[in-house]
Motif scaffolding. Structure first.
Motif, mmCIF file in Angstrom:
data_model
loop_
_atom_site.group_PDB
_atom_site.id
_atom_site.type_symbol
_atom_site.label_atom_id
_atom_site.label_comp_id
_atom_site.label_asym_id
_atom_site.label_seq_id
_atom_site.Cartn_x
_atom_site.Cartn_y
_atom_site.Cartn_z
ATOM 1 N N HIS A 107 0.672 -1.247 -0.063
ATOM 2 C CA HIS A 107 -0.013 0.016 0.157
ATOM 3 C C HIS A 107 0.781 1.274 0.105
ATOM 4 O O HIS A 107 0.655 2.112 -0.779
ATOM 5 C CB HIS A 107 -1.096 -0.142 1.175
ATOM 6 C CG HIS A 107 -2.115 -1.101 1.235
ATOM 7 N ND1 HIS A 107 -3.009 -1.337 0.374
ATOM 8 C CD2 HIS A 107 -1.761 -2.207 1.786
ATOM 9 C CE1 HIS A 107 -3.737 -2.509 0.554
ATOM 10 N NE2 HIS A 107 -2.967 -2.915 1.453
ATOM 11 N N LEU A 108 1.831 1.265 0.853
ATOM 12 C CA LEU A 108 2.724 2.422 0.940
ATOM 13 C C LEU A 108 3.648 2.549 -0.330
ATOM 14 O O LEU A 108 3.654 3.882 -0.886
ATOM 15 C CB LEU A 108 3.535 2.456 2.018
ATOM 16 C CG LEU A 108 4.582 3.714 2.139
ATOM 17 C CD1 LEU A 108 3.738 4.928 2.467
ATOM 18 C CD2 LEU A 108 5.458 3.385 3.385
ATOM 19 N N ALA A 109 4.040 1.494 -0.934
ATOM 20 C CA ALA A 109 4.692 1.560 -2.102
ATOM 21 C C ALA A 109 3.980 2.204 -3.306
ATOM 22 O O ALA A 109 4.484 2.981 -4.103
ATOM 23 C CB ALA A 109 5.315 0.265 -2.767
ATOM 24 N N ALA A 110 2.614 1.939 -3.511
ATOM 25 C CA ALA A 110 1.559 2.553 -4.232
ATOM 26 C C ALA A 110 1.609 3.948 -4.039
ATOM 27 O O ALA A 110 1.657 4.606 -5.216
ATOM 28 C CB ALA A 110 0.486 1.887 -4.310
ATOM 29 N N GLY A 117 5.537 10.152 -7.056
ATOM 30 C CA GLY A 117 6.933 10.311 -7.600
ATOM 31 C C GLY A 117 8.106 9.975 -7.069
ATOM 32 O O GLY A 117 9.318 10.428 -7.422
ATOM 33 N N PHE A 118 8.254 9.113 -5.851
ATOM 34 C CA PHE A 118 9.335 8.891 -4.973
ATOM 35 C C PHE A 118 10.059 7.461 -5.605
ATOM 36 O O PHE A 118 9.248 6.337 -5.928
ATOM 37 C CB PHE A 118 8.861 8.643 -3.831
ATOM 38 C CG PHE A 118 8.842 9.874 -3.007
ATOM 39 C CD1 PHE A 118 9.844 10.794 -2.776
ATOM 40 C CD2 PHE A 118 7.388 10.513 -2.862
ATOM 41 C CE1 PHE A 118 9.724 12.120 -1.913
ATOM 42 C CE2 PHE A 118 7.200 11.663 -2.234
ATOM 43 C CZ PHE A 118 8.208 12.702 -2.099
ATOM 44 N N SER A 119 11.129 7.440 -5.923
ATOM 45 C CA SER A 119 11.922 6.099 -6.353
ATOM 46 C C SER A 119 11.947 5.294 -4.798
ATOM 47 O O SER A 119 12.185 5.967 -3.956
ATOM 48 C CB SER A 119 13.481 6.504 -6.700
ATOM 49 O OG SER A 119 13.250 7.045 -8.125
ATOM 50 N N HIS A 120 11.801 4.024 -4.993
ATOM 51 C CA HIS A 120 11.913 3.281 -3.606
ATOM 52 C C HIS A 120 12.116 1.813 -3.975
ATOM 53 O O HIS A 120 11.988 1.438 -5.031
ATOM 54 C CB HIS A 120 10.415 3.364 -2.937
ATOM 55 C CG HIS A 120 9.261 2.970 -3.923
ATOM 56 N ND1 HIS A 120 8.657 3.765 -4.656
ATOM 57 C CD2 HIS A 120 8.638 1.716 -3.919
ATOM 58 C CE1 HIS A 120 7.655 2.856 -5.473
ATOM 59 N NE2 HIS A 120 7.551 1.674 -4.932
ATOM 60 N N ALA A 121 12.414 0.969 -3.043
ATOM 61 C CA ALA A 121 12.839 -0.330 -3.050
ATOM 62 C C ALA A 121 12.426 -0.819 -1.657
ATOM 63 O O ALA A 121 12.330 -0.290 -0.695
ATOM 64 C CB ALA A 121 14.180 -0.553 -3.456
ATOM 65 N N THR A 122 12.275 -2.446 -1.901
ATOM 66 C CA THR A 122 11.925 -3.051 -0.540
ATOM 67 C C THR A 122 13.414 -3.844 -0.372
ATOM 68 O O THR A 122 14.085 -4.378 -1.377
ATOM 69 C CB THR A 122 10.832 -4.053 -0.789
ATOM 70 O OG1 THR A 122 10.774 -4.893 -1.782
ATOM 71 C CG2 THR A 122 9.609 -3.287 -1.010
ATOM 72 N N VAL A 123 13.427 -4.409 1.020
ATOM 73 C CA VAL A 123 14.484 -5.259 1.007
ATOM 74 C C VAL A 123 13.894 -6.572 1.961
ATOM 75 O O VAL A 123 12.896 -6.447 2.691
ATOM 76 C CB VAL A 123 15.666 -4.609 2.120
ATOM 77 C CG1 VAL A 123 14.991 -4.146 3.308
ATOM 78 C CG2 VAL A 123 16.899 -5.625 2.231
#
Length: 295
Positions: free
Chosen positions: A123-126, A132-138
């Motif tokens: 949900h937060l990733a969406a 417009g923020f680049s992001h990644a998960t680990v």
């Protein structure tokens, strides 16, 4: 490994539902028996959620008390969030790296908590993508490993996101145990890459419910654990980088004020459960406000 554990839990639930349906089919039509069996399994999951709230319950300040409607809303939002996360989002999760075409602000690294994976952040990733923020998960492995070992994995993820985005610094958003991983990373690797660390429902001083957990990480999160005491002594000069967002009604962190971290920016909110922090609108709004305010 998390997916395998969740699939095992799912298989046990399906097996239980089939066994209950078979027994009930002697008394009622097969389709009715199956429906009743599914309801029984869902009620068992609901009872587990209710018991977590019971075990985590602590005296509340006057401003955090809820009426019965708000308590029902709190419970069902947490229940639905838990069911969705463990039975759907985490099972479907694939490691995520999103690079915005016209990046806004600094990239964000999302760090999950105990017994979870990056699917917790769907949900937060969406929302980050929409903003417009680049992001990644680990994904931290092994599931029941040592938190200091996770810190090395987090460093690899930080370096990968910086390299992919071309940014020298990142923002970390971490749920539950993930906040302790972020602090352990900060202690070991320093603050040069960290613009802000935002923790959600992190047991900075431990939680009584960790007594029920298994693994090195669960032992490290117990109240009065030596590992927590050492972390508290080691990172005090770096607390200005941390924002701790938590709920007075967290059903996993007990006592809830264990999330209050001296020296950090602390934001306490009412009416949000532990897993629901990953999708609750008010929590999302607070996270985005913190991220947008960082340059």
């Amino acid at each position: 490994m998390v997916k395998r554990l969740l699939l095992l839990v799912m298989a046990l639930q399906v097996t239980a539902a089939c066994a209950i349906a078979w027994l009930l089919s002697r008394l009622v039509p097969a389709d009715v028996a199956l429906l009743l069996a599914v309801i029984v399994v869902l009620l068992v999951r609901m009872a587990i959620a209710a018991n977590n709230f019971r075990m985590a319950a602590r005296p509340l300040p006057q401003e955090a008390r809820l009426d019965w409607r708000q308590r029902l809303q709190l419970f069902f939002h947490e229940y639905v969030s838990t069911m969705a996360a463990t039975s759907w989002h985490m099972l479907r999760h694939r490691p995520r790296l999103h690079l915005a075409s016209a990046p806004r602000g600094l990239p964000v690294l999302l760090v999950h908590g105990y017994g979870a994976n990056g699917g917790f952040w769907v949900h937060l990733a969406a929302q980050l993508e929409a903003q417009g923020f680049s992001h990644a998960t680990v994904d931290l492995e092994p599931v029941f490993g040592d938190i200091d070992g996770y810190a090395a994995q987090l460093e690899q993820a930080v370096q990968a996101l910086c390299a992919a985005s071309g940014s020298e610094r990142i923002i970390i958003v971490a749920h539950s145990m993930g906040g302790l991983v972020a602090r352990a990373w900060l202690r070991r690797f320093g603050a040069s890459r960290a613009a802000r660390i935002i923790t959600l429902g992190t047991p900075h001083h431990g939680t009584d419910l960790a007594q029920m957990g298994v693994g090195d990480n669960a032992r490290q999160m117990r109240r009065n654990a030596a590992w927590l005491a050492q972390l508290d002594a080691d990172d005090r000069k770096l607390r200005g980088l941390i924002t701790s967002i938590y709920s007075y009604h967290d059903n996993i962190i007990a006592p809830q004020d264990s999330c209050h971290l001296p020296g950090a920016r602390n934001i306490a909110l009412p009416g949000v459960g532990h897993v629901a922090m990953g999708r609750h609108p008010e929590i999302t709004k607070r996270i985005l406000a913190e991220i947008i305010g960082i340059t």
